[in-house]
Write an enzyme that holds these catalytic residues in place. Structure first.
Site: not given
Length: 392
Positions: A195-196, A200, A203, A289
């Site tokens: 992740t960058r 939320h 996730h 996605r």
């Protein structure tokens, strides 16, 4: 940093890509190389140097030569046939390259490593941009960085003189260290999540579904160079920590940073991210996605589909492919198109732009979107300057 002890049990974790974990760390006094010509590293190139030297980019031992460069661009493989997504190269101007055989690598005024120059070749940047990023548009951050780099690529093995643990030393692990920690914890299967962005609820849903299948979660956020409007790494790390403290089983999660620069190369970057996590010792990797995407340059699931070009044995890490997930007001939970019968009018989906708008206005993020503790971290940290960028 979590203490690492000796583990006598034989590891069941996957072997590194290519079969051997590379180490190009060599304690040296930089003054011994003061007589050598200097090559200045960008933030991205310094990150690549560390990732090569610590084995995250195994089997690479240095910046790529011409055969590997063209093979990756044309075939998604190194010249020896191993899957690979993005050329890892070091570009300099022609004057710097002239006659260079050995160079000290300098970052922010400090000699940090050594390069044995075995090869020099001209970059074909238009083809590289089209193959890697699918565009020549300078508005694409990866294309902009590529076109701004030098026109001559230097290739050859490297040494890193000292491993800097960066801004988050307590969470900055090498692949040798993560492999030891996974074995120490008795994890035989480990899922990695890239992740960058702050995590939320969607996730969190992916993580917990995956934890039903494997022993441990390696939360591995990218903390290298990103776009100016991405949330700063320090803010994200604080958000991850408050989330893990309250909502995850501590004995089943390891938070460790991925000190890479973001290339925003979508499908090809997904390959690099998967191989990197395989080298860290992970058995599974979540690809959701628009992984590593930006704008509308890539299709929403191309980063999953690109793995169809490899057999499971040669990629060596299991790809967990998830649909786009979101909160459905009628279902009352996180769902995907596979599990929800309701139309989009029932769904809560917030873009990054909308999240920033709410924060700039001093409004709370909906609890269906993110945990209140994470929302509070973002609210306190958000200080807009010109253009709505983040202050770190």
């Amino acid at each position: 940093m979590e203490k690492i002890t000796n583990v006598v049990n034989k590891s069941t974790l996957p072997p590194p890509h290519g079969g051997r974990l590379v180490s190009r760390l060599h304690e040296e006094e930089p003054e011994a190389y003061a007589h050598l010509p200097a090559v200045e590293l960008s933030e991205r190139s310094y990150a690549d140097l560390e990732l090569i030297a610590t084995g995250v980019y195994s089997p690479l031992e240095g910046f790529m030569g011409q055969a590997d460069y063209h093979s990756v661009l044309e075939h998604l493989r190194l010249a020896n046939g191993l899957p690979w997504g993005i050329p890892i190269t070091l570009g300099v101007d022609a004057e710097t390259a002239r006659g260079l055989r050995r160079a000290r690598l300098v970052y922010r005024g400090e000699t940090v490593g050594l390069l044995e120059v075995e090869e020099q070749y001209r970059a074909d940047k238009e083809i590289e941009a089209q193959r890697v990023y699918r565009t020549l548009d300078r508005a694409h951050p990866g294309v902009a960085a590529l076109l701004a780099s030098g026109e001559v690529y230097l290739a050859g093995p490297v040494w890193l003189f000292r491993l800097s643990r960066g801004e988050f030393p307590e969470h900055h692990y090498t692949p040798a260290e993560t492999r030891a920690l996974f074995a120490q914890r008795g994890w035989k299967t480990v899922v990695a999540f890239q992740t960058r962005n702050p995590i939320h609820r969607a996730h969190e849903y992916l993580h917990k579904v995956a934890l039903e299948l494997v022993d441990g979660l390696f939360l591995n956020p990218l903390v290298g160079q990103t776009k100016s409007d991405d949330v700063p790494a320090a803010v994200r790390m604080q958000a991850y920590q408050v989330l893990l403290e309250r909502y995850y089983p501590k004995e089943r999660v390891l938070l460790g940073v991925y000190p890479a620069a973001m290339r925003y190369a979508g499908p090809r970057e997904a390959i690099l991210h998967a191989i990197s996590r395989k080298n860290y010792g992970c058995t599974h990797f979540i690809v959701g996605r628009d992984h590593a995407g930006v704008g509308s340059y890539y299709g929403p699931y191309e980063a999953q589909e690109i793995f169809d070009q490899f057999s499971p044995e040669e990629i060596g890490i299991e790809i967990l492919r998830f649909e786009h997930t979101f909160h459905c007001q009628s279902c009352g939970t996180i769902v995907s198109r596979r599990t929800c019968p309701h139309g989009p009018e029932h769904h809560l989906v917030l873009s990054g732009t909308r999240v920033r708008e709410l924060l700039r206005a001093g409004k709370a993020l909906p609890p269906e979107f993110t945990r209140p503790e994470v929302a509070e971290v973002l609210r306190k940290a958000y200080r807009p300057k010109g253009g709505g960028e983040w202050k770190s």
